[in-house]
Design a protein around this motif. Structure first.
Motif, PDB file in Angstrom:
ATOM      1  N   LEU A 245       1.050  -1.014   0.024  1.00 26.22           N
ATOM      2  CA  LEU A 245      -0.021  -0.012   0.147  1.00 26.22           C
ATOM      3  C   LEU A 245       0.922   1.270   0.080  1.00 26.22           C
ATOM      4  O   LEU A 245       1.734   1.249   0.744  1.00 26.22           O
ATOM      5  N   LEU A 246       0.744   2.202  -0.885  1.00 24.91           N
ATOM      6  CA  LEU A 246       1.267   3.486  -0.928  1.00 24.91           C
ATOM      7  C   LEU A 246       0.091   4.484  -0.707  1.00 24.91           C
ATOM      8  O   LEU A 246      -0.890   4.514  -1.372  1.00 24.91           O
ATOM      9  N   THR A 247       0.280   5.202   0.371  1.00 23.48           N
ATOM     10  CA  THR A 247      -0.739   6.199   1.028  1.00 23.48           C
ATOM     11  C   THR A 247      -0.410   7.576   0.312  1.00 23.48           C
ATOM     12  O   THR A 247       0.852   7.790   0.004  1.00 23.48           O
ATOM     13  N   HIS A 248      -1.260   8.498   0.436  1.00 20.09           N
ATOM     14  CA  HIS A 248      -0.734   9.908   0.183  1.00 20.09           C
ATOM     15  C   HIS A 248      -0.385   9.862  -1.284  1.00 20.09           C
ATOM     16  O   HIS A 248       0.756  10.826  -1.650  1.00 20.09           O
ATOM     17  N   THR A 249      -0.967   9.145  -2.269  1.00 19.53           N
ATOM     18  CA  THR A 249      -0.497   8.964  -3.601  1.00 19.53           C
ATOM     19  C   THR A 249      -1.544   9.212  -4.480  1.00 19.53           C
ATOM     20  O   THR A 249      -2.583   8.565  -4.716  1.00 19.53           O
ATOM     21  N   ARG A 250      -1.548  10.592  -5.123  1.00 18.44           N
ATOM     22  CA  ARG A 250      -2.869  10.830  -5.993  1.00 18.44           C
ATOM     23  C   ARG A 250      -2.420  10.937  -7.306  1.00 18.44           C
ATOM     24  O   ARG A 250      -1.448  11.381  -7.678  1.00 18.44           O
ATOM     25  N   VAL A 251      -3.097   9.828  -7.912  1.00 19.30           N
ATOM     26  CA  VAL A 251      -2.900   9.632  -9.465  1.00 19.30           C
ATOM     27  C   VAL A 251      -3.283  10.527 -10.157  1.00 19.30           C
ATOM     28  O   VAL A 251      -4.595  11.159 -10.230  1.00 19.30           O
ATOM     29  N   THR A 252      -2.551  11.028 -11.251  1.00 20.64           N
ATOM     30  CA  THR A 252      -2.783  12.081 -12.034  1.00 20.64           C
ATOM     31  C   THR A 252      -3.214  11.981 -13.483  1.00 20.64           C
ATOM     32  O   THR A 252      -3.642  12.692 -14.153  1.00 20.64           O
ATOM     33  N   ARG A 253      -2.489  10.888 -13.995  1.00 19.21           N
ATOM     34  CA  ARG A 253      -2.803  10.351 -15.362  1.00 19.21           C
ATOM     35  C   ARG A 253      -2.243   9.034 -15.690  1.00 19.21           C
ATOM     36  O   ARG A 253      -1.558   8.517 -14.871  1.00 19.21           O
ATOM     37  N   LEU A 254      -2.947   8.387 -16.835  1.00 20.92           N
ATOM     38  CA  LEU A 254      -2.681   7.046 -17.268  1.00 20.92           C
ATOM     39  C   LEU A 254      -1.941   7.451 -18.671  1.00 20.92           C
ATOM     40  O   LEU A 254      -2.883   8.009 -19.364  1.00 20.92           O
ATOM     41  N   ASP A 255      -0.848   6.770 -18.860  1.00 22.12           N
ATOM     42  CA  ASP A 255      -0.367   6.891 -20.154  1.00 22.12           C
ATOM     43  C   ASP A 255      -0.513   5.463 -20.955  1.00 22.12           C
ATOM     44  O   ASP A 255      -0.531   4.369 -20.173  1.00 22.12           O
ATOM     45  N   THR A 256      -0.424   5.559 -22.312  1.00 21.95           N
ATOM     46  CA  THR A 256      -0.915   4.022 -22.865  1.00 21.95           C
ATOM     47  C   THR A 256       0.476   4.008 -23.806  1.00 21.95           C
ATOM     48  O   THR A 256       1.188   4.953 -24.207  1.00 21.95           O
ATOM     49  N   ASP A 257       0.640   2.806 -24.619  1.00 27.98           N
ATOM     50  CA  ASP A 257       1.638   2.439 -25.642  1.00 27.98           C
ATOM     51  C   ASP A 257       1.116   3.374 -26.821  1.00 27.98           C
ATOM     52  O   ASP A 257       0.166   4.139 -26.965  1.00 27.98           O
ATOM     53  N   ARG A 258       1.941   3.386 -27.733  1.00 26.90           N
ATOM     54  CA  ARG A 258       1.812   4.262 -28.918  1.00 26.90           C
ATOM     55  C   ARG A 258       0.621   3.610 -29.602  1.00 26.90           C
ATOM     56  O   ARG A 258      -0.245   4.437 -30.271  1.00 26.90           O
ATOM     57  N   ALA A 259       0.351   2.313 -29.689  1.00 23.19           N
ATOM     58  CA  ALA A 259      -0.870   1.701 -30.352  1.00 23.19           C
ATOM     59  C   ALA A 259      -2.144   2.067 -29.761  1.00 23.19           C
ATOM     60  O   ALA A 259      -3.452   1.867 -30.278  1.00 23.19           O
ATOM     61  N   GLY A 260      -2.247   2.567 -28.537  1.00 20.68           N
ATOM     62  CA  GLY A 260      -3.263   2.776 -27.664  1.00 20.68           C
ATOM     63  C   GLY A 260      -4.187   1.405 -27.225  1.00 20.68           C
ATOM     64  O   GLY A 260      -5.361   1.333 -26.925  1.00 20.68           O
ATOM     65  N   ARG A 261      -3.195   0.294 -27.326  1.00 24.75           N
ATOM     66  CA  ARG A 261      -3.872  -1.032 -26.666  1.00 24.75           C
ATOM     67  C   ARG A 261      -3.624  -1.317 -25.242  1.00 24.75           C
ATOM     68  O   ARG A 261      -4.523  -2.209 -24.887  1.00 24.75           O
TER      69      ARG A 261
END
Length: 520
Positions: A245-261
């Motif tokens: 568990l990581l606390t105090h960790t706010r996710v801001t964005r998800l990145d994908t591979d170039r193909a978007g898969r």
């Protein structure tokens, strides 16, 4: 620096790194995320849970109505907005365990009919992509995990007339009514109604920790007796060795591979410091509103309208239930109850007294205190009112509408547009509730309609379905377009039904973890 996956590493990660790696990363530790972690515990997969908040402290203020409601001590969510710019404080709580830290522990199953198309006064509630029978084994497992107390229907004491079929009894017997509520039950039965013990997740087993105090519904539990997601699911998962568990960790964005898969990188701020997480599978369980907002924030060249949003439905069809608080007052009788929330009525769930359309659910709330009523009312009047009141949560289905949605302001802040649907049913349910309570001996019945800030039952923003042109997720909560992305919270609901959603979220989390390919 110690490897967070070393055998002697603590489950609560304290190592400060710029990068973490896991087999499965779970974003959010509420009912969906914590139950998913529990289902994956002991599997051998390296599971990393990211929670934007910390642990909610156990302290005397947990039981203080003034601190919890008057000062809103534990409200730590950022303000959200309406499309017209009005700011409001939502019901979101960013802690380990999520909003379940302060929920009322009401854990009913959806009715069997809720999984099919249901006609209402103002439209049709759509069918789910799977039936009740497919979820029933996982409902049973979730009830065991969350220690649900409930009543098995029997001739000697008839129960809920809408109760769905069960493969076995409840794990624990119903929570007993206090004498005042038991008398209310008799008064309602004399009207031909079928009141029944509310399904509750609290620890009343032998050696129990529950004190049956008056500060359960809406309060944190100071003794850990409430079946919240931290206590019942995440803490046991953290003891299994493969969950961190990581606390105090706010996710801001998800990145994908170039193909978007596939999702390749999770970007976050940990105590303000940028970190990245990589994982083979990503489970988004931030709540229906925050999960949709994160997917919109993660728009890229492949997904210009938001991550995995080829259907255009990410953020749309937001449902919050049509809910009202009803306070019934008998000036001649004091209400001496401490633990009030033990009884419900579903006689109007499938049809109302004047028609064939569904109305909804009635359930007792935790006892209302003077500090919970509007501050403009003098304290003495509030105290006198609540000393004689019986307090109900009245809930009707909110139908999906694509115009009710989550969007983002230019500064990235969450914007909610919501025009309630199915209002006629809710008005009729309130009339039925007033009539029921007048007949039960309460001459004064007051109702307060909840507004857009009542976001505790949020669902529908990443709807599951078979047709990827009309849904965001498949029936096991996997994205149609990103095969390593799962969204496991209330967002997958095609309809809101008219009961509390938490047990269904937990059951679907178990089902997705077992059958959805998270361990492939």
């Amino acid at each position: 620096m110690t490897d967070i996956w070393a055998a002697n590493a603590p489950p609560l990660v304290t190592a400060r790194r710029d990068r973490y790696d896991a087999d499965v990363v779970i974003i959010g530790s509420g009912a969906g995320g914590a139950t998913t972690a529990w289902a994956l515990a002991g599997s051998g997969a390296r599971v990393l849970v990211l929670e934007r908040g910390g642990f909610l402290p156990r302290e005397p203020e947990n039981w203080s109505p003034q601190a919890v409601f008057g000062e809103q001590l534990y409200h730590n969510a950022e303000p959200w907005r309406t499309p017209r710019g009005k700011r409001f404080v939502s019901a979101a709580h960013y802690y380990v365990g999520g909003t379940t830290k302060v929920y009322g522990a009401s854990l009913p199953r959806l009715r069997e009919s809720d999984f099919g198309a249901v006609e209402h006064y103002e439209g049709t509630s759509p069918a789910w992509p799977f039936g009740y029978a497919e979820l029933e084994p996982f409902y049973a497992e979730a009830e065991r995990l969350y220690r649900v107390h409930g009543h098995q229907h029997g001739a000697e004491r008839p129960g809920d007339p809408t109760a769905p079929p069960r493969s076995g009894p409840f794990p624990h017997p119903p929570v007993e009514h206090e004498p005042y509520v038991a008398d209310l039950e008799r008064r309602l039965r004399r009207q031909g109604l079928h009141p029944f013990p509310l399904e509750l997740g609290i620890d009343l087993a032998p050696g129990r920790s529950c004190l049956r105090c008056g500060t359960c519904d809406g309060f944190p539990c100071r003794v850990g007796a409430k079946s919240d997601a931290e206590t019942r699911a995440l803490r046991p998962a953290l003891r299994r060795g493969n969950v961190r568990l990581l606390t105090h960790t706010r996710v801001t964005r998800l990145d994908t591979d170039r193909a978007g898969r596939a999702v390749t990188t999770v970007h976050a701020l940990r105590e303000g410091r940028p970190v990245t997480v990589t994982a083979g599978r990503v489970v988004l369980s931030a709540g229906a509103i925050n999960s949709a907002a994160l997917m919109l924030r993660s728009a890229n060249e492949q997904y210009p309208d938001g991550l995995a949003n080829g259907s255009g439905l990410v953020g749309r069809n937001l449902m919050l239930h049509n809910s009202s608080v009803v306070v019934a007052v008998d000036p001649r009788r004091r209400n001496p109850v401490t633990f009030q929330k033990t009884l419900a009525v579903n006689d109007y769930y499938h049809s109302g007294p004047s028609g064939r359309y569904p109305l909804g659910n009635l359930q007792l709330m935790g006892k209302v205190r003077p500090e919970m009523l509007p501050g403009a009312c003098p304290h003495g009047l509030r105290a006198g009112l609540t000393a004689h009141s019986l307090d109900w949560w009245v809930m009707s289905e909110d139908l999906p509408d694509p115009d009710n949605r989550v969007t983002l302001a230019p500064d990235g802040q969450i914007v909610l547009r919501r025009e309630p649907t199915n209002r006629r049913a809710h008005r009729e349910l309130l009339r039925a509730a007033r009539r029921m309570l007048h007949r039960a001996g309460y001459p004064l019945v007051l109702a307060h309609r909840m507004g857009i800030d009542a976001t505790g039952h949020q669902c529908g923003t990443t709807v599951a379905g078979l047709d990827e042109a009309r849904s965001v997720l498949d029936p096991l909560c996997r994205s149609h377009q990103l095969r390593n992305l799962y969204v496991v919270d209330g967002g997958f609901f095609p309809s809101s039904a008219a009961v509390n959603p938490t047990l269904t979220i937990a059951a679907q989390a178990l089902r997705a973890a077992r059958l959805g390919g998270l361990l492939d």
